[in-house]
Every structure is written in structure tokens, then in C-alpha cells.
Scaffold this motif. Sequence first.
Motif, short mmCIF file in Angstrom:
data_model
loop_
_atom_site.label_atom_id
_atom_site.label_comp_id
_atom_site.label_asym_id
_atom_site.label_seq_id
_atom_site.Cartn_x
_atom_site.Cartn_y
_atom_site.Cartn_z
N UNK A 166 0.86 -1.18 0.00
CA UNK A 166 0.00 0.00 0.00
C UNK A 166 0.90 1.23 0.00
N UNK A 212 0.73 5.50 1.08
CA UNK A 212 -0.04 6.59 1.68
C UNK A 212 0.59 7.93 1.33
N UNK A 215 0.64 11.85 2.99
CA UNK A 215 0.35 12.68 4.15
C UNK A 215 0.69 14.13 3.81
N UNK A 271 -2.98 12.09 7.41
CA UNK A 271 -3.20 11.18 6.29
C UNK A 271 -4.19 11.77 5.29
N UNK A 273 -4.92 6.54 1.09
CA UNK A 273 -4.20 5.27 0.98
C UNK A 273 -4.60 4.63 -0.34
N UNK A 331 4.92 -5.76 9.93
CA UNK A 331 4.50 -4.68 9.03
C UNK A 331 5.33 -3.43 9.29
N UNK A 332 5.81 -2.78 8.22
CA UNK A 332 6.57 -1.55 8.37
C UNK A 332 6.13 -0.53 7.35
N UNK A 333 6.13 0.71 7.77
CA UNK A 333 5.82 1.84 6.91
C UNK A 333 7.11 2.62 6.73
N UNK A 361 8.90 5.98 5.06
CA UNK A 361 8.56 7.31 4.58
C UNK A 361 9.62 7.85 3.63
#
Lengths: 113, 113
Positions: free
Chosen positions: B31, B33, B35, B45, B48, B99-101, B103
Motif C-alpha cells: 500500500x 499513503x 500525508x 493522512x 491510501x 508490518x513496516x511503513x 517514509x
Amino acid sequence: DVKVTQSSRYLVKRTGEKVFLECVQDMDHENMFWYRQDPGLGLRLIYFSYDVKMKEKGDIPEGYSVSREKKERFSLILESASTNQTSMYLCASSPHKAPDTQYFGPGTRLTVL
Amino acid sequence: TQLLEQSPQFLSIQEGENLTVYCNSSSVFSSLQWYRQEPGEGPVLLVTVVTGGEVKKLKRLTFQFGDARKDSSLHITAAQPGDTGLYLCAGGKGGGSNYKLTFGKGTLLTVNP
């Protein structure tokens, strides 16, 4: 609306002090995160937690620890603050069912002298 | 290693102009996102996207996820001073406690009246 609050907007501490940054969320989210944001470096993950009393290291955990005794509260601890920890600290939370939908607090601008 | 590259880094335009900012990676994300962050505040946010080729519209903002789920763009039509801010993209990978986001460093947009 999801609300993530952080205990202080601005904080000034001296080198060697122990520093506590508190974060509280009111939407019963399982996941909580601590990031720091620095010019030219973006947001970097320090620690995260997927459940009460559970913690995982992020990309830059050195010099930090965390505590998650209650679901709504996630604390970041600087055991002995150093000048290179001067930064903007951002807390975020997200639900298990949508881990990518992170809601951020307003941030704490920490200056270590 | 910077997994998400955002361009341009800075953008200054006049009110009423159109603009596009980009978020590129060599990695595939589950996914992505977008921001927006205003000075002294935490990121908020905007959207998504999860499906390759997906296009989402939010008033004057159009978001697109690349077919291969490695890149994304944000197009703003008729920019207004209220659009000023730091636009961050973030890519999600993994699942559960893994799970990791990640940036990007952001695009700082200034819309002049």
C-alpha cells in the motif's frame, strides 16, 4: 475522530538528563509508533508496539527505550539525553486491521543543550 | 538506503497553478499513503492506495498508484495557499508484527498568493 496527544509540544533538557515523552491515543488502537523527524532525513522509526507490554526496535533504537503498560499509552525514554537527540519526535497509532493508516500526534520539539 | 525517493524536494508556485509531485521506489509496496504536514504539526493522512493503477480523487487532489505498485504521484489542480505544506509519501510492506511503513523525505510545497 482519532486523537493522538503528546505530553509536551516543546521541551528543553540538558545533556545527561533522563527524558520521558508520553503519547496517548483514544481510539483503542493496537499499534503505536515513535518516530523522529530531522531536516534532510525525513521520518525514521525508533520503536513500535503491536500490543500491551510488547515492543519492537525500529530503524534507529540506539539511545532510546520504550514502555507500553497500557493499551492507550506509549512512552519514549531517553536514558541519558545527548545533543544529537535534538529533534522533532512524533507518535502515531493505527488499528491492527489497517496498520498502514497511521494517525499522528502534534509532535514534541526536543532540544538537548 | 532511501527506499522512497520524492521529487521535487522543494516547489514554489503561484496560486492557481497545477503541480505534480512524485514518489518512486525500486521496491514493491502493498500500500502507499500520502500525508500532508504543516509547520509544527504532525502529518495528516490524505489517502491510501492499495491496487496497482488505482486513481483516487480528493477534491482538487488526484493520487495515482503505479501499475507495478512501486511508485505514486500526487497532482494538485488550481493550487491554493492552503495547500502549502510538506507532502510525504509512505510505503507499507509485510504483515502482522512485521508490518513496516517507510517514509520518503517529502516535497515542501509553497503556494504564493
